[in-house]
Design an enzyme around this catalytic site. Structure first.
Site, PDB file in Angstrom:
ATOM      1  N   ASP A 170       0.839  -1.198   0.000  1.00  0.00           N
ATOM      2  CA  ASP A 170       0.000   0.000   0.000  1.00  0.00           C
ATOM      3  C   ASP A 170       0.869   1.241   0.000  1.00  0.00           C
ATOM      4  O   ASP A 170       0.447   2.311   0.400  1.00  0.00           O
ATOM      5  CB  ASP A 170      -0.911   0.002   1.231  1.00  0.00           C
ATOM      6  CG  ASP A 170      -0.150   0.337   2.504  1.00  0.00           C
ATOM      7  OD1 ASP A 170       1.045   0.002   2.577  1.00  0.00           O
ATOM      8  OD2 ASP A 170      -0.732   0.956   3.407  1.00  0.00           O
ATOM      9  N   THR A 171       2.088   1.117  -0.473  1.00  0.00           N
ATOM     10  CA  THR A 171       3.094   2.157  -0.329  1.00  0.00           C
ATOM     11  C   THR A 171       2.730   3.438  -1.069  1.00  0.00           C
ATOM     12  O   THR A 171       2.198   3.403  -2.169  1.00  0.00           O
ATOM     13  CB  THR A 171       4.437   1.635  -0.876  1.00  0.00           C
ATOM     14  OG1 THR A 171       4.727   0.389  -0.265  1.00  0.00           O
ATOM     15  CG2 THR A 171       5.558   2.615  -0.599  1.00  0.00           C
TER      16      THR A 171
END
Length: 344
Positions: free
Chosen positions: A156-157
């Site tokens: 989910d960077t």
């Protein structure tokens, strides 16, 4: 979450580690039979670290040291720097040696990279010119080689970079990992707990064997490059294990082939590893690659898998390039995701 932010404003950041929030987080872990205690939170200390670097195409590229995979990106760039490449970034003679450099660097990543206090070798040795010469000699420019390094591509960077007229540059990355971290939210606080511990191993001989007070390898690598000691490029991407591979491709397209930052980011990308939880390692490519390149790569022995034109698994890259002659900054944002390059 709003109430949590008000608590931090009222009590200060120590609330998260030693105060009201720490007590609630620790209590949540205890209820969920987790391993983190209030003492663990209180012992947390942020660190100032010295980045590692290698020369590449006239630049000095900097990455974060372990426990990140920054060394892996630097190894790939260092190996590729003195290899002959094709006449453009998408030529098979460019893609093939880059993929082979990835295999070599990821083998070292699996063997060595972890909490620096637990590493078996000094991280700087992995990017020493003599060692890179040895690793570069393993690249077969005509044939694909086997590798035992697994890959994963979820996360989910977010990444952002910024620069001002005074030459200050920021390269920043943040992630809870695995799409939504652990998917556990501390009761009443709105704090989502990360699960970077997924990179720990239960094999006691592994570099990232689970142990008390130990940090595991993680994939987050903000980066920047200098030329003659001044900012030349600031860059980063989401993408889990693919982050280092995106660094390799975008830096190569920009520094070796002269593409501007938006062109380098939009260029079709590849990623090598075990796709979607599979076992066999493949070279996943976006379908905008030239057909002749893909055919040559197959003839060289690569297992090529063709995906869509703009694959999220290729990461969402953002970057800024600086023109020292004019002072102009070029910003680039990845069309694979929501993002923007903006000046003010």
């Amino acid at each position: 979450m709003a109430q949590t932010l008000r608590t931090i404003v009222r009590e200060g950041p120590d609330s998260f580690y030693t105060g009201t929030l720490a007590a609630e987080i620790a209590a949540f872990f205890e209820r969920e039979e987790g391993l983190i205690t209030r003492e663990d939170l209180a012992a947390q200390r942020a660190e100032w670290v010295t980045p590692l670097s290698v020369p590449f195409a006239g630049l000095r590229i900097y990455e974060m040291p372990p426990n990140t995979q920054g060394v892996t990106a630097l190894q790939m760039l260092g190996i590729l720097d003195q290899l002959p490449l094709g006449n453009d970034p998408l030529a098979p003679q460019t893609v093939h040696p880059a993929v082979e450099a990835k295999k070599i660097a990821f083998a070292d990543r699996a063997a060595y990279l972890t909490d620096p206090l637990h590493m078996r070798v000094d991280p700087a040795r992995l990017v020493d010119p003599t060692y890179l010469d040895q690793r570069r000699s393993l690249v077969d420019l005509q044939h694909a080689q086997n590798t035992g390094a697994p890959g994963s591509f979820t996360g989910d960077t977010i990444y952002l970079c910024a620069a001002d007229r005074d030459g200050n540059v920021v390269s920043l990355i943040q992630s809870n990992y695995m799409g939504f971290g652990s998917s556990l939210v501390v009761d009443g606080l709105g704090i989502v707990l990360q699960n970077r511990g997924a990179y720990f191993s239960l094999d006691p001989q592994a570099a990232n064997a689970l142990a008390p007070h130990k940090r595991t390898l993680h994939t987050l690598i903000p980066s920047m490059a200098l030329k003659d000691g001044k900012p030349a490029m600031v860059f980063g991407s989401m993408g889990g294990d693919g982050q280092a591979q995106t660094h390799l491709q975008v830096y190569t397209a920009s520094a070796r082939f002269g593409l501007n930052i938006q062109q380098a980011i939009e260029m079709p990308r590849w990623i090598h590893g075990a796709q979607y939880g599979g076992i066999e390692e493949t070279l996943l490519v976006e379908d905008r690659f030239p057909a002749a390149t893909l055919e040559t790569l197959r003839q060289m022995g690569h297992t090529v898998q063709v995906g869509d034109a703009w694959l999220p698994t290729m990461g969402y890259a953002q970057g800024i390039i600086f023109d020292p002659a004019t002072g102009v900054m070029q910003g680039g944002s990845d069309p694979r995701a929501e993002g923007i390059a903006a000046g003010w």
